[in-house]
Design a protein around this motif. Sequence first.
Motif, PDB file in Angstrom:
ATOM      1  N   LEU A  45     114.643 -54.634 -30.844  1.00 10.72           N
ATOM      2  CA  LEU A  45     113.180 -54.656 -30.889  1.00 10.72           C
ATOM      3  C   LEU A  45     112.620 -55.697 -29.931  1.00 10.72           C
ATOM      4  N   LEU A  46     113.403 -56.743 -29.649  1.00 12.21           N
ATOM      5  CA  LEU A  46     112.966 -57.755 -28.686  1.00 12.21           C
ATOM      6  C   LEU A  46     112.822 -57.164 -27.289  1.00 12.21           C
ATOM      7  N   ALA A  47     113.554 -56.096 -27.028  1.00 12.84           N
ATOM      8  CA  ALA A  47     113.561 -55.465 -25.713  1.00 12.84           C
ATOM      9  C   ALA A  47     112.750 -54.174 -25.697  1.00 12.84           C
ATOM     10  N   LYS A  48     111.956 -53.963 -26.737  1.00 12.35           N
ATOM     11  CA  LYS A  48     111.113 -52.762 -26.812  1.00 12.35           C
ATOM     12  C   LYS A  48     109.678 -53.155 -26.470  1.00 12.35           C
ATOM     13  N   GLY A  49     109.146 -52.569 -25.430  1.00 15.87           N
ATOM     14  CA  GLY A  49     107.790 -52.900 -25.011  1.00 15.87           C
ATOM     15  C   GLY A  49     106.747 -52.449 -26.013  1.00 15.87           C
ATOM     16  N   MET A  50     105.548 -52.983 -25.853  1.00 19.39           N
ATOM     17  CA  MET A  50     104.445 -52.610 -26.733  1.00 19.39           C
ATOM     18  C   MET A  50     103.627 -51.502 -26.077  1.00 19.39           C
ATOM     19  N   ASP A  51     103.424 -50.427 -26.813  1.00 22.36           N
ATOM     20  CA  ASP A  51     102.663 -49.300 -26.284  1.00 22.36           C
ATOM     21  C   ASP A  51     101.210 -49.341 -26.721  1.00 22.36           C
ATOM     22  N   LYS A  52     100.813 -50.465 -27.339  1.00 25.02           N
ATOM     23  CA  LYS A  52      99.451 -50.567 -27.845  1.00 25.02           C
ATOM     24  C   LYS A  52      98.972 -52.006 -27.714  1.00 25.02           C
ATOM     25  N   GLU A  53      97.684 -52.157 -27.439  1.00 25.41           N
ATOM     26  CA  GLU A  53      97.054 -53.468 -27.457  1.00 25.41           C
ATOM     27  C   GLU A  53      96.281 -53.604 -28.766  1.00 25.41           C
ATOM     28  N   PRO A  77     107.298 -60.800 -21.280  1.00 21.64           N
ATOM     29  CA  PRO A  77     107.296 -59.402 -20.850  1.00 21.64           C
ATOM     30  C   PRO A  77     106.926 -58.480 -22.002  1.00 21.64           C
ATOM     31  N   GLY A  78     105.931 -57.625 -21.777  1.00 26.00           N
ATOM     32  CA  GLY A  78     105.495 -56.710 -22.827  1.00 26.00           C
ATOM     33  C   GLY A  78     105.760 -55.261 -22.510  1.00 26.00           C
ATOM     34  N   MET A  79     106.176 -54.976 -21.270  1.00 23.54           N
ATOM     35  CA  MET A  79     106.503 -53.603 -20.881  1.00 23.54           C
ATOM     36  C   MET A  79     107.816 -53.602 -20.125  1.00 23.54           C
ATOM     37  N   PHE A  80     108.779 -52.875 -20.661  1.00 25.81           N
ATOM     38  CA  PHE A  80     110.124 -52.840 -20.079  1.00 25.81           C
ATOM     39  C   PHE A  80     110.471 -51.496 -19.443  1.00 25.81           C
ATOM     40  N   ALA A  81     109.639 -50.473 -19.613  1.00 27.78           N
ATOM     41  CA  ALA A  81     110.005 -49.143 -19.114  1.00 27.78           C
ATOM     42  C   ALA A  81     108.756 -48.352 -18.730  1.00 27.78           C
ATOM     43  N   ARG A  82     108.910 -47.528 -17.712  1.00 24.16           N
ATOM     44  CA  ARG A  82     107.907 -46.548 -17.307  1.00 24.16           C
ATOM     45  C   ARG A  82     108.624 -45.285 -16.836  1.00 24.16           C
ATOM     46  N   ASN A  83     108.150 -44.152 -17.284  1.00 24.22           N
ATOM     47  CA  ASN A  83     108.628 -42.853 -16.784  1.00 24.22           C
ATOM     48  C   ASN A  83     110.148 -42.752 -16.839  1.00 24.22           C
ATOM     49  N   ASP A  94     106.431 -56.577 -17.342  1.00 28.55           N
ATOM     50  CA  ASP A  94     105.030 -56.913 -17.095  1.00 28.55           C
ATOM     51  C   ASP A  94     104.500 -57.853 -18.161  1.00 28.55           C
ATOM     52  N   GLY A  95     103.753 -58.867 -17.726  1.00 28.07           N
ATOM     53  CA  GLY A  95     103.288 -59.909 -18.621  1.00 28.07           C
ATOM     54  C   GLY A  95     102.280 -59.422 -19.650  1.00 28.07           C
ATOM     55  N   MET A  96     102.429 -59.935 -20.860  1.00 24.43           N
ATOM     56  CA  MET A  96     101.512 -59.617 -21.942  1.00 24.43           C
ATOM     57  C   MET A  96     101.120 -60.910 -22.650  1.00 24.43           C
ATOM     58  N   ILE A  97      99.841 -61.222 -22.631  1.00 27.01           N
ATOM     59  CA  ILE A  97      99.332 -62.377 -23.357  1.00 27.01           C
ATOM     60  C   ILE A  97      99.063 -61.974 -24.796  1.00 27.01           C
ATOM     61  N   ARG A  98      99.493 -62.816 -25.719  1.00 28.58           N
ATOM     62  CA  ARG A  98      99.155 -62.624 -27.129  1.00 28.58           C
ATOM     63  C   ARG A  98      98.435 -63.867 -27.609  1.00 28.58           C
ATOM     64  N   VAL A 107      93.237 -65.762 -39.820  1.00 33.81           N
ATOM     65  CA  VAL A 107      93.949 -65.619 -38.551  1.00 33.81           C
ATOM     66  C   VAL A 107      93.658 -64.243 -37.958  1.00 33.81           C
ATOM     67  N   ARG A 108      93.428 -64.225 -36.659  1.00 35.76           N
ATOM     68  CA  ARG A 108      93.237 -62.958 -35.948  1.00 35.76           C
ATOM     69  C   ARG A 108      94.205 -62.898 -34.773  1.00 35.76           C
ATOM     70  N   PHE A 109      94.806 -61.742 -34.605  1.00 37.32           N
ATOM     71  CA  PHE A 109      95.793 -61.536 -33.532  1.00 37.32           C
ATOM     72  C   PHE A 109      95.246 -60.551 -32.515  1.00 37.32           C
ATOM     73  N   ARG A 110      95.508 -60.861 -31.245  1.00 34.96           N
ATOM     74  CA  ARG A 110      95.151 -59.937 -30.169  1.00 34.96           C
ATOM     75  C   ARG A 110      96.180 -60.037 -29.069  1.00 34.96           C
ATOM     76  N   ASN A 111      96.530 -58.912 -28.479  1.00 29.97           N
ATOM     77  CA  ASN A 111      97.421 -58.919 -27.323  1.00 29.97           C
ATOM     78  C   ASN A 111      96.832 -58.059 -26.223  1.00 29.97           C
ATOM     79  N   ARG A 112      97.140 -58.419 -24.986  1.00 27.76           N
ATOM     80  CA  ARG A 112      96.602 -57.669 -23.846  1.00 27.76           C
ATOM     81  C   ARG A 112      97.518 -57.879 -22.641  1.00 27.76           C
ATOM     82  N   PHE A 113      97.828 -56.780 -21.965  1.00 24.71           N
ATOM     83  CA  PHE A 113      98.607 -56.893 -20.734  1.00 24.71           C
ATOM     84  C   PHE A 113      97.764 -57.564 -19.649  1.00 24.71           C
TER      85      PHE A 113
END
Length: 517
Positions: A45-53, A77-83, A94-98, A107-113
Amino acid sequence: MLTRREFIRAAAGGVAATALADCGTDMGDASSAPPLPADRKWLTLLAKGMDKEYDHSADVEGRLPVGLTGTLYRNGPGMFARNGFSKRTILDGDGMIRATRFSDGGVRFRNRFVRTTKYVAEESAGEFLYPTWTTPAPGFFSNIPCIPSRSQAGVTPVVKGGVLYAFDEVGGPYPIDPRTLDAGRETNPYEGEAGTGPVNYKAHTKTDAKTGDWVLVGQRGQRKPELHVVVKNSAGHQTRHIAYASPRGRAYFHDFFWADPYAVFHLQPAMLSPLPMLIGTRTFAESLEWRPEEGSMLFVVDTTGARPPLVLDIPASWMWHALNAHVAGNTIVADFVGYDTPDHFLGPDASFRAIMQGREGVAKSPGTLRRMTIDLAARRARVETILAGRYEFPFVPQRRVGQPYRYGYVSSSRVSDQGWFHDGISRIDVTSGKEQAFHFGSGYYVGEPVFAPDPAARGDGEHDTGWLLAEVLEGASGTSFIAVFDANALADGPLAKVRLHHALPFSFHGWWDAAQT
């Protein structure tokens, strides 16, 4: 950027390279490493990118401390694969800020590439277009040369002047609105004459606890790289800039030490062979060769220019991260996490690579807490081990950076069956080597601890009054939480867990900003 001559050489080399392995293939994966056992497959799961913000309130288990108000920013890194094409190591993506915001007991959580130039172009194309530092782009001709040239802005977050910056190791940082997490254009912090400053900045910077100076390091040039140090004062104005040719030009390093006025570079014997990159047959990481017989080299730079640089030889060790450094008389004391060999990173069975394929990986050499003592007058240095354990991601509170200190914080392991991936955090007394720790045990991964000071605390004693915040992946539930610890009572376990309803991928570093709620 390549010079015209280098480009011609690369293009010519590409003709010969057609007979060699394509940089777009997964070279070196003929591996003897077995698959992860069923009870450890959650690590993938550590190597699974996030498909949602996401942007949501988080559940709090336990009681949040009174006074814990601000935002924990993390980057990784928040995205490890494309196509259908995947990154080769867990370090690359690709970098993802959380942003986890603590306010009014909630507490409120937000993430964004980070919308880098690279990310926007590849999002539009629906596929990777550019080689990165451990992964080629799909197709051969996209990898001549196979040199990373686009920032992924996915390593460190730093807040300066009300702006959140996302750093990589290519190019400059991306400025980000700390509230919306919207990114601006890539910037260059250097304020001098064009063509005289760094082109590529290292991901790590230092903010001096005493002066508030922001210290950045970077490089310029490839064949004969220059090392640059840029110092900006607390008002954001550049006050120092100094550059020297690297005494070990092809050595890779990731972090540095700061002990005003000295910047110390640990040039480890991870030597780059550029030709395979130029002809498109190897990535940057695959072109690194570990040569311990050549030892490590320290390059000590007086950023005022009052003293010439000092070059010292020490035994070989691999270093990702510095803990802290300070000047004591005519001596620099520099603490770091060091490895005898980077087997967790380099090689087809390296842990960082194997996890991407759901396999066991090699990580036999643990990170131990080490100290370099540099005698400036005698022009010599020695290295000793403060504490032998399994450590990484060293962290020191901001008010200690570049100053004498007693306690450092690290992610750590008590169990050995998770290889490199740590299951707890530790506070280490660097004067005595004593350790206080809490470990969740098998079934958990714990990242870098970030210190949040208690705003009600007074004085500059040896103890750090505040809290440690760490991301934790829980294997049983397949979700993540933020663990909140009393920095002086780690062994008591977390005061609270900020539970998310999803897993977070691997991240590198964090920043606590009390101004953002």
